[in-house]
Write a protein that holds these residues in place. Structure first.
Motif, PDB file in Angstrom:
ATOM      1  N   GLU A 439       0.842  -1.189   0.000  1.00  0.00           N
ATOM      2  CA  GLU A 439       0.000   0.000   0.000  1.00  0.00           C
ATOM      3  C   GLU A 439       0.884   1.248   0.000  1.00  0.00           C
ATOM      4  N   GLN A 441       0.814   5.156   0.898  1.00  0.00           N
ATOM      5  CA  GLN A 441       0.048   6.177   1.619  1.00  0.00           C
ATOM      6  C   GLN A 441       0.592   7.553   1.237  1.00  0.00           C
ATOM      7  N   ARG A 468      -5.342  13.254   2.722  1.00  0.00           N
ATOM      8  CA  ARG A 468      -4.714  11.930   2.810  1.00  0.00           C
ATOM      9  C   ARG A 468      -5.423  10.936   1.895  1.00  0.00           C
ATOM     10  N   SER A 470      -4.651   6.681  -0.054  1.00  0.00           N
ATOM     11  CA  SER A 470      -3.750   5.540  -0.204  1.00  0.00           C
ATOM     12  C   SER A 470      -4.166   4.739  -1.415  1.00  0.00           C
TER      13      SER A 470
END
Length: 476
Positions: A439, A441, A468, A470
Motif C-alpha cells: 500500500e 500512503q 490523505r 492511499s
C-alpha cells in the motif's frame, strides 16, 4: 507538519537514514560570512581551508543539486548569484574566487580560470524544484554572456573546444597531451541543451533554436571525432585531433549530454560493470583500472572515487532509462561512504571525504599530500547522502512546474519521504506492506500528478488530491 524541518526519508537500512539526517545537521556549519569569518545564514556555502575562504564554481553548481531539498532552510541558488555578481564585462566568470580579496584565484595551467560550464544545467534543475520562472529571466543574460566568452576564447574552427584540461579540476590525471578535453566539450553540449530548454520555458523560440542548433552541431562533432569504436569509449584528443588512449571518468560526461545513440550508450555503460575498466568494487574510479598509472590507493585522480563524478555518471544513466543500474550503483557507493564514516579500525576516526578508495572501503590517499582528501567535505559528498538518496535510492523525481512526482523503483520496499516541501505544497509518500498487500500512503496540501513506475512490472499515473489517501498496488 513544519516547512522549516528537513524532509524525512524512510528506508529499510537505518544507517542510510542516519547519514542523510547527519548531513543536514552538518551543512549549517558551512554558511560563512567571509568578511567576519563567522557562521551566517546570509553567508556563502563554502569549505574553509587553512583560514582561507574560496568561492568555487564547480562546488557551487554541484551543491545546488542537494540544497534544493532543504525545504528552503538553505538557499540553493545563493552561491550561483554570488558568481553572477562577479561576471566581468566580457562575460567571464572565473572558477575560483578568494573571498577575502574578492579576486579570482590564479590557477596553474588555467590562466583564464575556466571551469566546466554547467551553470545552465544547475538553473534548469533549480527551476524544476522551485518553479521560479522570474529567476530564469533574470539569470539568462549572465548565462548568454558567459557562453559568448567561452566561444570567443576556446572554440576552434573544427567546432570543438580547446580548453585547458585543468578546467575539470582533475589535477594529476594522466591527460598530459590533451588539447580537446572530452569533459569540457560534453559540458558545453549539456550547457547548450539546457540553455535551449530555458528558452522553451520563457517561450523564446529564437533562443531555444539558437542553442538547440549549437547542441546538435557539437553533439555531431563529439560523436564523429571523440568516440573510439575499438574501446567503446569517448576520449580526449591531442592538438592534431587524434584520439588519446587514456580512459578517464571524463569519458562518461557524454551520457549526461545525451550524445551517444542507444547502441553506443549500451557499449559505454558496459564499462561501468567491467572490473577491468570502471566496474571496481566501489563505483566508479576516476581512471580506468587497466591503465598503467591506476592506483588502488586512489592517488587523487589516478583511481579515487569522487562523489561528484558518481553523481554525474548516475544522472547520465537516468538519461538512458537505466534506473536499475543507477540505483544499484548509488546504494553500493553509499555503503562505502558509510564504511569510511564508521571504520572498523577504532584507532581511525571516520568522516565524509572528498574522495574514496576504488577497491575497498576507506578514504583515498595521495602521496606527500596529507590534506587529501578533505575531511567533512559536504560540498560534493552530500550529493550522495542527500540527492542520490532521494532521487535514486528512494527513487523520487520531482518537477514543480509540471506538478509531477515520479516514483521509480525496481521493486516494492518499505520506504518513502515525509514532509517534502514542493513550494507551497507539503507532500508525504510512503510504501508499507499491510494485510491487504503493498500500500502507498500519501498526504498532500494540493493536487499533483503521481507516477508509480515499478520497473518491468507496473506503471501508472494518477492525480493525487489534497488531503490523505492511499492506493493498493495490486489494484493498479
Amino acid at each position: 507538519m513544519n516547512r522549516r524541518d528537513f524532509p524525512k526519508i524512510h528506508f529499510y537500512d537505518q544507517d542510510f537514514v542516519d547519514i542523510y539526517n547527519k548531513t543536514w545537521n552538518w551543512i549549517s556549519e558551512y554558511w560563512i560570512d567571509p568578511k567576519k569569518g563567522v557562521k551566517s545564514n546570509d553567508g556563502y556555502f563554502i569549505y574553509p581551508e587553512d583560514d582561507s575562504l574560496f568561492l568555487s564554481m564547480s562546488d557551487s553548481i554541484f551543491s545546488s543539486f542537494f540544497l534544493v531539498y532543504s525545504n528552503r532552510n538553505f538557499p540553493a541558488s545563493r552561491n550561483l548569484d554570488y558568481l553572477y555578481a562577479r561576471q566581468e564585462k566580457d562575460g567571464a566568470i572565473r572558477s575560483k574566487y578568494d573571498l577575502k580579496t574578492n579576486k579570482p584565484v590564479p590557477e596553474k595551467n588555467n590562466p583564464e580560470g575556466i571551469s566546466l560550464p554547467l551553470l545552465a544545467w544547475a538553473e534548469f534543475n533549480l527551476y524544476h524544484k522551485a518553479a521560479n520562472k522570474r529567476r530564469i529571466k533574470e539569470v539568462l543574460p549572465y548565462l548568454q554572456k558567459y557562453v559568448e566568452w567561452i566561444d570567443k576564447k576556446y572554440k576552434k574552427p573544427n567546432g570543438l573546444y580547446a580548453a585547458p584540461v585543468a578546467s575539470s579540476g582533475m589535477f594529476n590525471s594522466p591527460r598530459e597531451k590533451v588539447h580537446y578535453p572530452i569533459d569540457f566539450n560534453a559540458a558545453m553540449a549539456i550547457n547548450a541543451l539546457h540553455m535551449s530548454s530555458l528558452g522553451d520555458i520563457l517561450n523564446d523560440k529564437d533562443l531555444s533554436f539558437t542553442y538547440k542548433k549549437a547542441y546538435f552541431s557539437l553533439k555531431t562533432r563529439i560523436n564523429s571525432m571523440m568516440w573510439n569504436e575499438e574501446t567503446g569509449f569517448y576520449h580526449d584528443l591531442d592538438k592534431d585531433a587524434n584520439i588519446l588512449p587514456t580512459k578517464t571518468i571524463a569519458g562518461f560526461w557524454p551520457l549526461l549530454a545525451e550524445v551517444p545513440n542507444a547502441d553506443r550508450a549500451e557499449t559505454l555503460i558496459a564499462h561501468l560493470s567491467n572490473p577491468k575498466t570502471f566496474g571496481t568494487d566501489h563505483p566508479f574510479p576516476s581512471l580506468s583500472a587497466d591503465h598503467e598509472e591506476f592506483h588502488e590507493s586512489g592517488e587523487a585522480w589516478k583511481g579515487s572515487v569522487f562523489p561528484a563524478m558518481n553523481f554525474m555518471v548516475i544522472k547520465g544513466l537516468e538519461k538512458y532509462q537505466r534506473y536499475d543500474l543507477a540505483r544499484e550503483c548509488a546504494i553500493r557507493h553509499l555503503y562505502y561512504i558509510l564504511e569510511a564514516l564508521t571504520p572498523e579500525d577504532s584507532k581511525q576516526k571516520g568522516d565524509l571525504y572528498e574522495a574514496y578508495l576504488p577497491c575497498k572501503e576507506g578514504k583515498a590517499q595521495l602521496k606527500n599530500k596529507p590534506n587529501f582528501p578533505r575531511a567533512h567535505f559536504l560540498q560534493t559528498t552530500a550529493l550522495s547522502t542527500i540527492a542520490l538518496m532521494i532521487e535514486n535510492v528512494v527513487g523520487l523525481l520531482i518537477s514543480l512546474p509540471r506538478k509531477t512526482v515520479d516514483w521509480i523503483i525496481p521493486n516494492l520496499e518499505i520506504m518513502g519521504i515525509e514532509n517534502l516541501s514542493l513550494k507551497r505544497n507539503l507532500i508525504t509518500i510512503l510504501s508499507n506492506k499491510s494485510n491487504r498487500g503493498w500500500e502507498i500512503q500519501m498526504e498532500s496540501e494540493k493536487l499533483y500528478y503521481f507516477t508509480i513506475n515499478i520497473l518491468e512490472q507496473k506503471k501508472k499515473t494518477l492525480p493525487i488530491p489534497s488531503g490523505r489517501c492511499s492506493m493498493l498496488i495490486d489494484k493498479l
